[in-house]
Design an enzyme around this catalytic site. Structure first.
Site: not given
Length: 297
Positions: A177, A246
């Site tokens: 990811k 983030k």
């Protein structure tokens, strides 16, 4: 739809932009789903569709055979697991967590190890695709975990994803990811620059996706996100800039851990984080194009 008694009972924590449509998808496939969210008002997104509200993560675990999470960051995952009413406080219930959140690999390993002390297995399964694929069960999931745990998670993964690739042991999904976000985040910046250049050159940027379709520049980013940028379709947000920001910060840390030397990624991180932190954290992730055009005009 009446719950199918042959399916495992699902506990789902996190009813944000991604979590709520994932829950609705599970309900549509016949799962019993018990839910909790830090902001209880989000229950209105799923309870009318058949979800059962619980008063704490512990209560969710006790009502479930498999737990699932889709929350903002590692701190939220920790709170769900070990907070005052966390999963670890339950006296019974699910023995497996499928975490769809995006969390750094080392933090995933740390949290999963603590839950293992309570007899709970862990599968990291961060997803990509957005709210619409979440609603239709066509997400892409990157999977890490022990084969037996991944097999136990199969009913949930099958219901929510079109592609679910088991990449290796626990944490492998989170690494994949991170790499996914390198591609996505860098392309968000690139698409913002392309739109700005097209407008400066007097070309209608909305024509480019059709003009480039089928060529080497074609992609889902071009056909979906770029079109959203070109039409200034940012309200309501399809994803929040704070989330990708983030992830881009985590990507920067990952690059350093792997020895650095990635100037394109470094610049994309700097550009995207600057956008998000300039008062745009709760803006649409794709609205960097409008911000970029204004800054470069």
């Amino acid at each position: 739809m009446t719950a199918n008694a042959n399916l495992p009972r699902i506990g789902f924590v996190g009813l944000g932009i991604m979590g709520a449509p994932m829950v609705r998808r599970l309900l549509s496939q016949g799962f019993q789903v018990t839910v909790w969210n830090l902001e209880p008002e989000r229950a209105s997104e799923v309870v009318p569709h058949g979800a059962i509200w619980a008063e704490s993560p512990a209560a969710v675990r006790e009502a479930s055979d498999i737990l699932a999470m889709c929350v903002l960051h590692a701190e939220a995952v920790r709170n769900c697991c070990f907070g005052p009413q966390g999963f670890d406080k339950a006296s019974s219930g699910a023995k497996l967590i499928v975490d769809f959140s995006t969390v750094a690999r080392d933090l995933t390993l740390e949290i999963a190890a603590r839950m293992a002390e309570h007899g709970v297995g862990w599968v990291d399964a961060p997803v990509s695709g957005g709210p619409d694929p979440a609603e239709t069960g066509t997400l892409t999931a990157m999977i890490g975990g022990a084969p037996a745990d991944v097999e136990r998670a199969a009913p949930v993964l099958s219901a929510l994803t079109r592609t679910a690739t088991h990449l290796g042991p626990l944490g492998a999904g989170q690494v994949a990811k991170t790499l996914n976000q390198a591609i996505v985040g860098t392309n968000y910046v690139l698409m913002a620059e392309v739109i700005t250049l097209a407008r400066r050159a007097g070309i209608d940027p909305a024509l480019l996706p059709d003009a480039l379709a089928g060529g080497l520049a074609d992609s889902q980013i071009l056909q979906r996100t770029y079109k959203q940028m070109a039409s200034d379709d940012f309200d309501p947000p399809k994803a929040y800039a704070r989330q990708l920001s983030k992830d881009m910060k985590a990507l920067a840390d990952f690059v350093v851990e792997q020895g650095g030397g990635m100037p394109l990624i470094d610049r994309a991180v700097e550009t995207y984080v600057s956008y998000a932190e300039d008062g745009n954290a709760m803006s649409d992730a794709a609205a960097i194009s409008a911000y970029y055009s204004k800054k470069k005009s």
